[in-house]
Design a protein around this motif. Structure first.
Motif, PDB file in Angstrom:
ATOM      1  N   THR A 229       0.794  -1.234   0.000  1.00  0.00           N
ATOM      2  CA  THR A 229       0.000   0.000   0.000  1.00  0.00           C
ATOM      3  C   THR A 229       0.832   1.293   0.000  1.00  0.00           C
ATOM      4  OG1 THR A 229      -0.174  -0.173   2.390  1.00  0.00           O
ATOM      5  CG2 THR A 229      -2.002  -1.066   1.106  1.00  0.00           C
ATOM      6  N   ASP A 230       2.151   1.194   0.275  1.00  0.00           N
ATOM      7  CA  ASP A 230       2.960   2.419   0.308  1.00  0.00           C
ATOM      8  C   ASP A 230       3.496   2.756  -1.080  1.00  0.00           C
ATOM      9  OD1 ASP A 230       4.637   0.184   0.295  1.00  0.00           O
ATOM     10  OD2 ASP A 230       6.273   1.255   1.292  1.00  0.00           O
ATOM     11  N   GLN A 231       2.588   2.983  -1.998  1.00  0.00           N
ATOM     12  CA  GLN A 231       2.940   3.330  -3.370  1.00  0.00           C
ATOM     13  C   GLN A 231       1.800   4.159  -3.953  1.00  0.00           C
ATOM     14  OE1 GLN A 231       2.870   0.037  -6.214  1.00  0.00           O
ATOM     15  NE2 GLN A 231       1.870  -1.287  -4.721  1.00  0.00           N
ATOM     16  N   PRO A 232       2.051   4.857  -5.070  1.00  0.00           N
ATOM     17  CA  PRO A 232       1.009   5.732  -5.629  1.00  0.00           C
ATOM     18  C   PRO A 232      -0.248   4.960  -6.032  1.00  0.00           C
ATOM     19  CG  PRO A 232       3.153   6.151  -6.668  1.00  0.00           C
ATOM     20  CD  PRO A 232       3.310   4.926  -5.821  1.00  0.00           C
ATOM     21  N   ASP A 233      -1.366   5.684  -6.123  1.00  0.00           N
ATOM     22  CA  ASP A 233      -2.614   5.102  -6.629  1.00  0.00           C
ATOM     23  C   ASP A 233      -2.374   4.465  -7.997  1.00  0.00           C
ATOM     24  OD1 ASP A 233      -3.879   6.144  -4.439  1.00  0.00           O
ATOM     25  OD2 ASP A 233      -5.206   7.474  -5.566  1.00  0.00           O
TER      26      ASP A 233
END
Ligand SMILES: Nc1ncnc2c1ncn2[C@@H]1O[C@H](COP(=O)(O)OP(=O)(O)OP(=O)(O)O)[C@@H](O)[C@H]1O
Ligand SMILES: Nc1nc2c(c(=O)[nH]1)N=C(CO)CN2
Length: 164
Positions: free
Chosen positions: A53-57
């Motif tokens: 989840t620690d990444q761009p949309d």
């Protein structure tokens, strides 16, 4: 000709373009290829990254088409689109410029070293299901009506998508 569904996704830009441009170019390639007929493409969707989840949309879309390509040739075509976008992929389930997956190949079940169809995780990923349902709201896979899934357990906890 066999009806196939293809999933497209991406969340990082590179020298060749933004993820939205990569997806648009990939969709254009299906329309342009003589190996596909009756091509339709979903809207583009944006969603929070699922899994890591620690990444761009992510941006996602799906394509439905009739193809004369055999399954592995279809996978080769999809991978050639990833290469054309100079696919950048940093980590498992992580950031990438373009992902092109074979979701369905007719009603076939394929368990090959290079190709698993229906695509693993298809039933559990709203960013795959919602674009597919836009292309065919009555779609059935392995006796399961995909339209019924958003109310199922697998739907819980997934981010709602935004139609761009
Ligand atoms: N239905 C499918 N569509 C596309 N690729 C598939 C499919 N089934 C199996 N594969 C295989 O998955 C391999 C890895 O695909 P990819 O590099 O896109 O990984 P991924 O599933 O997105 O996960 P990762 O985060 O590890 O990259 C491909 O080389 C391909 O042979
Ligand atoms: N929302 C969304 N999340 C993801 C996606 C994707 O296409 N969309 N692809 C991933 C790696 O395959 C991991 N997470």
């Amino acid at each position: 000709m066999i009806t196939c569904y293809i999933g497209l996704g991406g969340n990082i830009a590179n020298a060749l373009g933004t993820p939205r441009q990569h997806i648009a170019n990939a969709i254009a390639a299906f329309y342009a290829s003589p190996h596909f007929a009756n091509v339709t493409a979903s809207s583009l969707y944006q969603s929070k990254a699922f899994g890591v989840t620690d990444q761009p949309d992510f941006f996602n879309a799906a394509v439905k088409a009739d193809t004369d390509l055999a399954p592995l040739a279809l996978l080769d075509f999809c991978q050639s689109l990833e290469s054309a976008a100079k696919r950048t992929r940093l980590r498992h389930w992580g950031e990438r410029s373009l992902d092109v997956d074979v979701l369905l190949y007719g009603d076939d079940t394929i368990n090959h070293a290079r190709l698993t169809v229906p695509h693993e995780g298809l039933f559990a990923r709203n960013f795959v299901l919602i674009p597919m349902l836009e292309l065919d709201p009555t779609l059935m896979v392995n006796g399961q009506k995909l339209a019924d899934l958003p109310t199922s357990q697998q739907w819980q906890g997934l981010e709602k998508l935004t139609v761009l």
